[in-house]
Design a protein around this motif. Sequence first.
Motif, PDB file in Angstrom:
ATOM      1  N   UNK A   1       0.817  -1.221   0.000  1.00 31.41           N
ATOM      2  CA  UNK A   1       0.000   0.000   0.000  1.00 31.41           C
ATOM      3  C   UNK A   1       0.846   1.264   0.000  1.00 31.41           C
ATOM      4  N   UNK A   2       2.007   1.228   0.630  1.00 28.10           N
ATOM      5  CA  UNK A   2       2.830   2.436   0.713  1.00 28.10           C
ATOM      6  C   UNK A   2       3.899   2.515  -0.373  1.00 28.10           C
TER       7      UNK A   2
ATOM      8  N   UNK B   1       8.696 -10.468  -2.438  1.00 30.69           N
ATOM      9  CA  UNK B   1       8.688  -9.666  -3.672  1.00 30.69           C
ATOM     10  C   UNK B   1       8.096  -8.285  -3.397  1.00 30.69           C
ATOM     11  N   UNK B   2       6.939  -8.281  -2.739  1.00 28.44           N
ATOM     12  CA  UNK B   2       6.293  -7.012  -2.407  1.00 28.44           C
ATOM     13  C   UNK B   2       7.165  -6.190  -1.457  1.00 28.44           C
ATOM     14  N   UNK B   3       7.791  -6.862  -0.476  1.00 27.77           N
ATOM     15  CA  UNK B   3       8.614  -6.167   0.516  1.00 27.77           C
ATOM     16  C   UNK B   3       9.794  -5.446  -0.130  1.00 27.77           C
ATOM     17  N   UNK B   4      10.232  -5.912  -1.277  1.00 34.54           N
ATOM     18  CA  UNK B   4      11.359  -5.288  -1.983  1.00 34.54           C
ATOM     19  C   UNK B   4      10.893  -4.327  -3.078  1.00 34.54           C
ATOM     20  N   UNK B   5       9.624  -3.948  -3.015  1.00 30.45           N
ATOM     21  CA  UNK B   5       9.120  -2.965  -3.980  1.00 30.45           C
ATOM     22  C   UNK B   5       8.555  -3.565  -5.243  1.00 30.45           C
ATOM     23  N   UNK B   6       8.377  -4.882  -5.264  1.00 30.15           N
ATOM     24  CA  UNK B   6       7.864  -5.550  -6.458  1.00 30.15           C
ATOM     25  C   UNK B   6       6.359  -5.388  -6.630  1.00 30.15           C
ATOM     26  N   UNK B   7       5.945  -5.505  -7.869  1.00 35.76           N
ATOM     27  CA  UNK B   7       4.539  -5.390  -8.256  1.00 35.76           C
ATOM     28  C   UNK B   7       4.146  -6.675  -8.978  1.00 35.76           C
ATOM     29  N   UNK B   8       2.935  -7.153  -8.738  1.00 34.73           N
ATOM     30  CA  UNK B   8       2.389  -8.295  -9.463  1.00 34.73           C
ATOM     31  C   UNK B   8       1.203  -7.807 -10.272  1.00 34.73           C
TER      32      UNK B   8
END
Length: 109
Positions: A46-47, A79-86
Amino acid sequence: LVSQRQVEDTGWIEHHHPPSTQYRSYQVHVPSHDGIPIPLTIIHLADLIYDGTNPTIVYAYGSYGLAATPIYWADFVPWYARGGVLAVAGVRGGGEYGREWHAAGMRCV
């Protein structure tokens, strides 16, 4: 428990239930090669600072009338924690919009 036809959680697999405010998901429509809008669900923290430089995985499956619906995959937490997008695309051939959508993916329409 098989003889009693009951299911019991063995506790072998840890269940992850993310806080609903931790992630953001939304759907946009992207034109395909012939102009038909294809649904694309985008998921990220979200951020996240969304500036176009984020690494992105695009997932699509369009066959057998199965819908490529986005779900919570614990595998993507790092993945999300490192700025990744799905991004999950609902391409024709899948079941997102019924039989005609599925048949269009087979070029039957």
